[in-house]
Structures are given as C-alpha cells and as structure tokens.
Scaffold this motif. Structure first.
Motif, short mmCIF file in Angstrom:
data_model
loop_
_atom_site.label_atom_id
_atom_site.label_comp_id
_atom_site.label_asym_id
_atom_site.label_seq_id
_atom_site.Cartn_x
_atom_site.Cartn_y
_atom_site.Cartn_z
N LYS A 164 -87.99 -22.77 -4.63
CA LYS A 164 -87.88 -23.11 -6.05
C LYS A 164 -88.94 -24.13 -6.44
N THR A 165 -89.09 -25.18 -5.61
CA THR A 165 -90.09 -26.21 -5.86
C THR A 165 -91.49 -25.62 -5.87
N TYR A 166 -91.75 -24.76 -4.90
CA TYR A 166 -93.07 -24.13 -4.78
C TYR A 166 -93.38 -23.27 -6.01
N ARG A 167 -92.41 -22.48 -6.44
CA ARG A 167 -92.63 -21.58 -7.57
C ARG A 167 -92.86 -22.35 -8.86
N GLU A 168 -92.13 -23.45 -9.02
CA GLU A 168 -92.30 -24.26 -10.23
C GLU A 168 -93.70 -24.89 -10.27
N LYS A 169 -94.22 -25.27 -9.10
CA LYS A 169 -95.51 -25.95 -9.05
C LYS A 169 -96.69 -24.99 -9.12
N TYR A 170 -96.61 -23.86 -8.39
CA TYR A 170 -97.79 -23.00 -8.24
C TYR A 170 -97.71 -21.69 -9.04
N GLN A 171 -96.55 -21.36 -9.58
CA GLN A 171 -96.39 -20.17 -10.43
C GLN A 171 -96.99 -18.90 -9.80
N PRO A 172 -96.57 -18.54 -8.58
CA PRO A 172 -97.11 -17.32 -7.95
C PRO A 172 -96.66 -16.07 -8.72
N LYS A 173 -97.52 -15.05 -8.69
CA LYS A 173 -97.16 -13.79 -9.36
C LYS A 173 -95.96 -13.14 -8.70
N LEU A 174 -95.89 -13.26 -7.37
CA LEU A 174 -94.80 -12.63 -6.62
C LEU A 174 -94.34 -13.56 -5.51
N SER A 175 -93.03 -13.67 -5.36
CA SER A 175 -92.44 -14.43 -4.26
C SER A 175 -91.44 -13.53 -3.54
N LEU A 176 -91.32 -13.73 -2.23
CA LEU A 176 -90.39 -12.94 -1.42
C LEU A 176 -89.39 -13.86 -0.74
N ARG A 177 -88.17 -13.37 -0.63
CA ARG A 177 -87.13 -14.07 0.12
C ARG A 177 -86.42 -13.02 0.96
N THR A 178 -86.33 -13.25 2.25
CA THR A 178 -85.69 -12.26 3.12
C THR A 178 -84.48 -12.88 3.80
N SER A 179 -83.39 -12.14 3.84
CA SER A 179 -82.12 -12.64 4.37
C SER A 179 -81.24 -11.44 4.67
N MET A 180 -79.97 -11.69 4.93
CA MET A 180 -79.03 -10.59 5.14
C MET A 180 -78.41 -10.11 3.83
N ALA A 181 -78.85 -10.68 2.70
CA ALA A 181 -78.35 -10.25 1.39
C ALA A 181 -79.01 -8.94 0.98
N ASP A 182 -78.45 -8.30 -0.03
CA ASP A 182 -78.95 -7.01 -0.49
C ASP A 182 -80.24 -7.18 -1.30
N TYR A 183 -80.92 -6.06 -1.47
CA TYR A 183 -82.17 -6.04 -2.23
C TYR A 183 -81.89 -6.33 -3.70
N GLN A 184 -82.72 -7.18 -4.29
CA GLN A 184 -82.71 -7.34 -5.74
C GLN A 184 -84.08 -7.86 -6.18
N LYS A 185 -84.42 -7.55 -7.42
CA LYS A 185 -85.73 -7.90 -7.95
C LYS A 185 -85.59 -8.45 -9.35
N GLY A 186 -86.29 -9.55 -9.60
CA GLY A 186 -86.27 -10.09 -10.94
C GLY A 186 -87.07 -11.36 -11.06
N ASP A 187 -87.75 -11.53 -12.19
CA ASP A 187 -88.46 -12.76 -12.52
C ASP A 187 -89.45 -13.18 -11.43
N GLY A 188 -90.22 -12.20 -10.93
CA GLY A 188 -91.26 -12.52 -9.96
C GLY A 188 -90.76 -12.82 -8.56
#
Length: 428
Positions: free
Chosen positions: A393-417
């Motif tokens: 969250k801190t990284y995205r607020e500072k650098y505004q990347p076009k795309l960010s990824l998060r991988t875990s055991m949670a299901d797939y979802q996409k939204g807001d970059g």
C-alpha cells in the motif's frame, strides 16, 4: 515427463540462424533427459557423447578442430552416420574437454548445417572462467527444476495445468482445493525430476526425502571435487546457512549468520561459485523502482534462494507429518517456503529480471520487483489467505505503478491496478 523447454528446442531447430545450443542448469535438473528426449522425438537419430573421463574424446579434440575431421571422429566413436539435418549431436559434461567448447565456434562458422546441443552440470563455472569460450557463436537455454504446472502434468493432472494456462479463473476457483493440495505436495517434493518421478510412481514421501538427500549429498561431493580447495569450507557454510537465512522475517542475507564477525569479502567467491553452478539464485535489492532496475542495484544487499523448494524443505528438516496435518505446512516455515516457491516460478519466465525493494528506513519492503523491459511490477507474497499488505500500500501510494501483483492462497481478483493471483496460478 513433459518439460516446457522442449518447445524452445523445437523453435531452435527451425531457426534459420541456429547456432550450437548450450543448456545451462544445476546438476540433476534433467538436462541429459531433455536432450535425449528431444533427439528421439525431433530427429531420425542422435548421438550422445559424455565427455566425463572420456580420454578418446580428449584426444579427438586435442588437435585440429576442423568440423569435418571432428564429425568423422564422432562417427567412428558412435558407430553411426551423422546426417547434417537428421542427426542431433549431443555433448554432455562438455566442460570436461574445454576444446570441445572451443570447437563450437568452427561448427557455427564453417559447418552450421550440423545440429549440436551441449550441457554440463558445472558448465556455468567453466563459462565464467572464460574456458576457451566462443563468444557470440552459441545459443543458450537455461533449464530449471519442474515448475508447478509441469509438476501437475507429471502427476497426471494435465487438465488442471491446462486450466491454469487458459486463465479460466472462475473454473479454477471451483477446483481450488485440488490446486492447494497439489501445491502442498509441490512444496514437499519440489521440482527435481528424480524426486517428482518417484512421487508420481507411488506417492511415497519417505522415498522422496531419500532421493532429495542423495541429490544434496551429490552437491556436497561436487564442492569437494570441483571447487578450489581454499573456498570449499566457505561454500559449505554459505550453502548450509540458506535455510536459516530464509527463515528470518527479513530475508536479506546476513554474513554474521554464517559465522560471527564474517565479512562480505570472505564469502564472495563461495557465493559466486554456487551461483555459477546454478545451485542458488541471488536476488539483489534496488534503491529505487525505476527502469532499468539494474542501474539502481544495491550490490551489498541481496537474498539467496536455493535451486529447489523441495531441497529447501529437506535441508530444513520439514517433516512429512507437517504436510499431512493440513494447513500446518503454511504456518511452519511458511515464509521461507512460499518465497522460495514464488522465486522458483519467476525464474522460468523469459525476459524477466527479478529484484526486491526496501526503502532506506526499512519500513517498506516489496518481496520482488519484476522488470519486463517496459514496466516495474511490484509483487507482494503472502503465505496464506491474509491480504493485508502495508508495504505494498505504501509503495503504491508513493510510486503509482501501472500494475501491482499480490500472490497468496486467496482467489483471483482484479481491480484498481492490483491483481490478486493465487499462488498456484503464478505461471498464468
């Protein structure tokens, strides 16, 4: 057993600018099997030459490296006629005869009609030392342990792998329990072909551990046999420290964990040797997430990962019961296994360079930064379903990347970059 790399070999065969091909990779990742399998499937015939302790080949390559002379010698040795486009020539453990490496220059320039593939478990060391290497006269292919999708196919779960390849995430979600169970198996078994083969035959975890111990023993023997004697103890110390290094919350490599008072200059040669062998992956920190990441590399800060997640679990003494107790696998030693798994899948992706990021205060850490040549993509790794990621969250607020990824055991979802990608769908 199916390897994705075989498709790259077919592409190499059809390339009109094809050069002799060198396959790089650690011992026992399946290089010899892959070359023979390709020779059997894609050619009328192949000849296989192992240069290890091969005095006759040493003599053949010791004098004139004229390709036609060498072809005649290879025909006499193998007892087979070599037809330029119909016979695959395989050189294994080619680093044992350095002039065989040198000969690739002449095959490239004077006899490009011959199809030659080379490999060697310690080839990375030979190349790094500049062993008469024909720069610009060869193609390269890196081979790694089986990825998770290759593991699924080896275990007869091809349709599940195909589902991941098709990115049908609604269908994937319906079968996520199967994917999670298979991922637990992969964490334990890993991707070393022999371990996967034994597991596919009888699902015997004890047998898998025996195979992994044998592989680790073979690596230890390589240290003594092939490394400079003065750095062998340090190679062992670095190698054996990696599980404890990865078990830390901050996985930055700390020399003091090897031995109190240790300094970088004491172990740089040992780390380089292990890296050249393909036994470890070194992931460096960057000071700023800007392209190209290489320009912002912090040479003093890095993480070290092993070649295979199953070998990491074996070295750490991960018990079979931990696997069978369900979710315990993801709570005991969870961070180390998960980051190792993720890195292991990432390195198989073409045209991707991998780093990690921390700010100067250490209050923001991104597990991996991916440079695909066009964008810098942050990747946050979570071992379980919990999606709280303050650093991301801190990284995205500072650098505004076009795309960010998060991988875990949670299901797939996409939204807001931001894309949430299940760990088992990381190759998708």
């Amino acid at each position: 057993m199916y390897r994705n790399a075989i498709q790259k070999l077919y592409q190499w065969k059809e390339d009109k600018y094809r050069k002799p091909l060198i396959i790089q990779g650690a011992r026992q990742v399946g290089k010899t099997w892959l070359m023979k399998e390709f020779g059997q499937k894609a050619y009328q015939d192949y000849i296989y030459i192992n240069f290890d302790s091969n005095s006759r080949m040493s003599e053949l390559f010791s004098s004139d490296l004229n390709p036609q002379r060498l072809i005649l010698g290879l025909e006499l040795y193998s007892g087979k006629k070599i037809l330029p486009s119909d016979t695959l020539i395989i050189f294994d453990e080619v680093q044992e005869v350095p002039r065989a490496l040198s000969s690739l220059k002449y095959f490239c320039e004077d006899a490009p009609q011959y199809h030659i593939i080379c490999a060697g478990s310690l080839l990375g060391i030979a190349l790094h030392q500049g062993t008469s290497f024909p720069v610009g006269k060869t193609d390269f292919l890196k081979l790694y342990p089986l990825s998770y999708q290759e593991f699924l196919m080896a275990l007869g779960q091809g349709p599940y792998a195909e589902l991941l390849q098709n990115k049908d995430f609604s269908m994937i979600k319906a079968f996520k329990n199967t994917y999670m169970d298979m991922l637990k198996f992969y964490y334990f078994v890993g991707g070393m072909p022999e371990a996967v083969f034994h597991f596919s035959e009888n699902r015997d975890f004890h047998e898998v551990r025996n195979v992994q111990h044998q592989i680790l023993d073979a690596y230890e023997q390589d240290f003594s046999k092939h490394a400079p004697h003065e750095i062998v103890p340090r190679i062992r110390m670095v190698w054996n420290s990696i599980p404890s290094q990865l078990a830390k919350e901050n996985k930055k490599f700390v020399y003091g964990l090897i031995r109190e008072g240790s300094r970088a200059k004491d172990y740089e040669a040992a780390i380089l040797w292990l890296s050249d062998c393909g036994l470890i992956h070194k992931v460096s920190r960057v000071t700023a997430p800007r392209l190209p990441l290489k320009a912002y590399e912090d040479l003093k800060a890095f993480k070290l990962f092993l070649v295979d997640v199953g070998l990491l679990g074996c070295m750490a003494g991960l018990r079979q019961q931990t696997l069978l107790d369900g979710k315990d696998l993801f709570t005991e030693f969870k961070g180390a296994l998960t980051e190792q798994y993720v890195l292991q899948q990432l390195v198989t992706q073409p045209d991707l360079t991998i780093y990690y990021y921390t700010n100067d205060r250490g209050s923001c850490e991104i597990d991996f930064l991916l440079d695909n040549g066009e964008n810098v993509i942050p990747l946050e790794v979570k071992a379980q379903v919990n999606l709280k990621a303050k650093s991301l969250k801190t990284y995205r607020e500072k650098y505004q990347p076009k795309l960010s990824l998060r991988t875990s055991m949670a299901d797939y979802q996409k939204g807001d970059g931001l894309i949430d990608l299940p760990l088992y769908a990381l190759e998708s």
